[in-house]
Each structure stands twice: as C-alpha cells, then as structure tokens.
Write a protein that holds these residues in place. Structure first.
Motif, PDB file in Angstrom:
ATOM      1  N   GLY A 142      -4.665  -3.467  12.578  1.00  0.00           N
ATOM      2  CA  GLY A 142      -4.441  -4.483  11.548  1.00  0.00           C
ATOM      3  C   GLY A 142      -5.668  -4.748  10.708  1.00  0.00           C
ATOM      4  N   GLU A 143      -6.827  -4.828  11.362  1.00  0.00           N
ATOM      5  CA  GLU A 143      -8.051  -5.173  10.619  1.00  0.00           C
ATOM      6  C   GLU A 143      -8.519  -4.034   9.719  1.00  0.00           C
ATOM      7  N   GLU A 144      -7.940  -2.847   9.906  1.00  0.00           N
ATOM      8  CA  GLU A 144      -8.361  -1.708   9.075  1.00  0.00           C
ATOM      9  C   GLU A 144      -7.370  -1.405   7.954  1.00  0.00           C
ATOM     10  N   LEU A 145      -6.315  -2.162   7.880  1.00  0.00           N
ATOM     11  CA  LEU A 145      -5.296  -1.886   6.859  1.00  0.00           C
ATOM     12  C   LEU A 145      -5.844  -2.259   5.483  1.00  0.00           C
ATOM     13  N   SER A 146      -6.066  -1.258   4.667  1.00  0.00           N
ATOM     14  CA  SER A 146      -6.679  -1.520   3.361  1.00  0.00           C
ATOM     15  C   SER A 146      -6.116  -0.585   2.305  1.00  0.00           C
ATOM     16  N   ALA A 147      -6.171  -1.078   1.068  1.00  0.00           N
ATOM     17  CA  ALA A 147      -5.704  -0.283  -0.080  1.00  0.00           C
ATOM     18  C   ALA A 147      -6.556  -0.668  -1.270  1.00  0.00           C
ATOM     19  N   ASP A 148      -6.586   0.210  -2.264  1.00  0.00           N
ATOM     20  CA  ASP A 148      -7.363  -0.142  -3.459  1.00  0.00           C
ATOM     21  C   ASP A 148      -6.505  -0.987  -4.402  1.00  0.00           C
ATOM     22  N   SER A 162      -6.024   3.408   1.973  1.00  0.00           N
ATOM     23  CA  SER A 162      -7.302   4.110   2.125  1.00  0.00           C
ATOM     24  C   SER A 162      -7.087   5.424   2.877  1.00  0.00           C
ATOM     25  N   GLN A 163      -8.026   6.335   2.695  1.00  0.00           N
ATOM     26  CA  GLN A 163      -7.892   7.655   3.334  1.00  0.00           C
ATOM     27  C   GLN A 163      -7.882   7.529   4.854  1.00  0.00           C
ATOM     28  N   HIS A 164      -8.620   6.566   5.365  1.00  0.00           N
ATOM     29  CA  HIS A 164      -8.637   6.371   6.820  1.00  0.00           C
ATOM     30  C   HIS A 164      -7.249   5.934   7.323  1.00  0.00           C
ATOM     31  N   ALA A 180       0.868  -1.179   0.000  1.00  0.00           N
ATOM     32  CA  ALA A 180       0.000   0.000   0.000  1.00  0.00           C
ATOM     33  C   ALA A 180       0.901   1.223   0.000  1.00  0.00           C
TER      34      ALA A 180
END
Lengths: 74, 328
Positions: free
Chosen positions: B130-136, B142-144, B36
């Motif tokens: 960890g559970e919020e780690l996200s990418a497109d 992600s913006q968060h 990411a």
C-alpha cells in the motif's frame, strides 16, 4: 489504499546493451519499436490497433481467474 | 511477435484504445477519482510492450462509489456511453470485495460506433504494498508498481519485470534490484549500493544476499536460484488466483441457475445491483486471503516445489521472499 502522486519518471535514454537485451528477450521488432520516440511508438501501436482485431489474450477467463495460464517450463 | 501487415485481418470498426485511455482518464480526473493506469498499457508507456488493447486501472476502494456514479452518468450523456460488466465479471465494484484483492471486469463503449474497451479494475493490486502505490500526474503507475504486478505465472510477463528493473536502475533507483533478473546486472548494481540499502533490499529479496559473498555464487548456481525464485512467485500467484477463481466459479454457477442471462442489457447501476445482491446471497467471500491464509498459501507453494525434488529446503529458504512481499 491511497495512490501517491509522484513526479513523472523521465523518458530516460537507455544504452545500446538494453536494446540488445530487448531484442534477445522479446524479439528484434520489439527492440526496434522501443528505440522510437514515445510519440512514434504510440503512432505505430495505433496503426496496429486500427488494422488488427486481435484480442490481448485468447483465454476466456482473465488472468486473475485462471485465464492465460501457461504451463511452467521448469 | 506482431503479425505482418500482409496477413492482416482488417477490422472495419474504429479501434482507439490509446485515445480511450486519455478520455477515460480525463473523466476520472473530472470526477475527482484517483487512478493509476497499470499492467500492459503501462508497459507500452514505458516502451516494453507493443500489442495490448485492454486497460488495467487501479482505483482505490474509497473511490468506487464515485466511480459507479460516474459510469451511470456517462450512460446518460449524449451521445451515451455503454457500460457493462463482462460475462466473467469478477467481483462487484464494492469496497468490501475490491479492498481484498478482487478485480472487476467491465466493457465500455464511449460512443455508438466505438470499439469495445475492456477495462479491468483493481483496488488492491496483487504484490503491491500500500505504501508503495504511486503514479505520476498523468496517471501512469510507477515502474516499480508495474514490475511487482507483473510477477505472475505467465512467461510473457517476466521479461517485463527485468526490463522495468533495467529502466529503474538506469534512473538510479535502488528498488531496481528487486526486479533485475540477470546475474551481471545484479552484481553491478549490488556493488554500488550502500550497506543499509542492501540490507533493506535483501530483506525483500533474499536472493540478493548471495551477491555479497564471500564467495559470490557462480553464475550457473545463481541462475538456478533465480529460476527457483521465479518459480516461487509463479506458484504463489497460481495458488492466489485459485483462492479467488474457485469461489467465484462456484458463485457464478449457482447464480446462473437463477439468472441465465448475464450480462443483462440493463443500465450499469441495475447490473451492479443484481451482481452485488447475488454475490452476497450466494456467499461469494469478500476476503479469500484472510488472516493466516497468506502464510498457508505460501507454504502450499513451497511444498509443491519441494515435491518436485529439484531443490532443497535450504535452496528454497535462501530465495523465498517474505509473505508480506509475496502477498502484501
């Protein structure tokens, strides 16, 4: 730690107040730049990268190791 | 503020940080390495920052061996890439270190005439659960995630947090209220959230409770508490990196006595071996924030703020995010 792949966040249209806030918080130039479509923003950024050799941060140490530390203004 | 064109220092080398992002992302994808792109370049992507050239990458600890393999292969390509740890290199790219919050700092040249690309790698980015780690799919964090990472002790990062919050709210995402830093925006957003969402968000950001009333706090009082909340994040961050910087600087000084030249001209794999051996030999701690250290660290930040005698214990208690939010 796994990275979840999520749908791309849409390039949303922001209201005028957002750009006014940007101008107030980051300067008119930042707000004008932000109004451009993504391709234009990148084109402008590319021009600056090609013409200015300015480091991101003048601190020798990266932020995680104490660089870029700014005295608290409180 | 950007310098004006008339005052430009013209740089004769080619600099193409944006191209490099695409090239490096493509190589990571080919090698099946998750990633990411975060921090400054992600802010650029979201229309919030204009000048950054360095890039910050989140690469899970389980993919680091593959990353090191990729870096070595790239050095063997024609034309060869050049890859080196930077002088202030952080920790070796090893899961034992990187999964506990260390960062690693590389310089990459993707061709002979290329500019130096400063690449910073995180496996466990600060303040991101960890559970919020996200990418497109393109790899943009992600913006968060970016907003959480920007809750540092640098003044320049905080408008980014607010800006990302405003964008998240415009997209209709409740998580925006964790980042908005303006009384009117927060009050408006809070007013439309359901009770369950409010509870969930207020657990993470206790300041939000004061928006429910009755009575809702006055704006000056709210602004003061907002300032205190930011001060807490800043102090916690400052203590956090001291827990890394202190041992790292001790390690580096000891290592420099036996290895005066760093980084060496060796291929990346040899540099890595040397750094990794030295880190272990000189006792660089793998997990500076182990066990109860997180709570102690937060308490140290709180004590520091109370010692200023500007805020009461009740003030602090009303805005202090839980330890799992400050130091997940």
């Amino acid at each position: 730690m796994k990275i979840q792949v999520v749908p791309a966040e849409p390039d949303i249209e922001m209201p005028e107040e957002y750009y006014e806030w940007l101008a107030d918080a980051m300067g008119q130039e930042a707000a004008d730049w932000a109004r451009l479509p993504r391709e234009e923003r990148e084109k402008e950024l590319r021009w600056y990268h090609e013409n200015f050799n300015t480091p991101d941060d003048l601190a020798v140490w990266p932020p995680e190791l104490g660089g870029g530390e700014v005295a608290s203004t409180y | 503020m950007l310098a004006k064109r008339g005052g430009a220092r013209i740089w004769l080398g080619m600099s193409a940080p944006l191209d490099f992002l695409g090239i490096f992302a493509g190589r990571l994808r080919q090698a099946e390495i998750s990633f990411a792109i975060t921090s400054g370049m992600a802010c650029v992507h979201y229309g919030l920052q204009q000048t950054t050239k360095d890039s910050d990458w989140i690469i899970p600890a389980e993919d680091l061996a593959r990353l090191r393999g990729l870096l070595s292969r790239l050095e063997g390509e024609l034309p060869p890439w050049r890859i080196s740890y930077r002088q202030i290199c952080g920790a070796p790219l090893e899961p034992e270190y990187m999964s506990h919050g260390w960062t690693s700092h590389l310089s990459v040249w993707d061709s002979a005439g290329s500019a130096e690309h400063k690449v910073d790698i995180f496996s466990r980015p600060p303040r991101v659960r960890g559970e919020e780690l996200s990418a497109d799919a393109e790899g943009w964090a992600s913006q968060h995630v970016v907003a959480q990472m920007k809750k540092t002790d640098r003044d320049k990062d905080w408008p980014m947090v607010d800006g990302l919050g405003r964008r998240l709210w415009r997209s209709g995402l409740a998580v925006a209220v964790l980042h908005l830093a303006d009384f009117d925006s927060l009050l408006a957003a809070w007013g439309v959230l359901g009770e369950a969402t409010r509870r969930q968000m207020a657990e993470r950001r206790p300041l939000l409770r004061s928006l429910s009333g009755p009575p809702v706090l006055t704006r000056p009082r709210f602004d003061l508490l907002l300032m205190l909340e930011r001060l807490l994040w800043e102090r916690v961050n400052r203590h956090r990196y001291r827990r890394y910087a202190g041992p790292w600087k001790d390690f580096y000084r000891a290592w420099r006595c036996e290895q005066p030249v760093w980084p060496t001209d060796e291929p990346f794999a040899l540099q890595h071996r040397g750094l990794n051996d030295a880190a272990r030999r000189h006792g660089l701690p793998t997990e500076p924030l182990a066990g109860p250290e997180r709570s102690r660290l937060v308490q140290a930040a709180v004590d520091e703020i109370l010692a200023m005698e500007r805020f009461t214990r009740e003030d602090v208690a009303s805005v202090l995010p839980p330890v799992y939010e400050l130091l997940p």
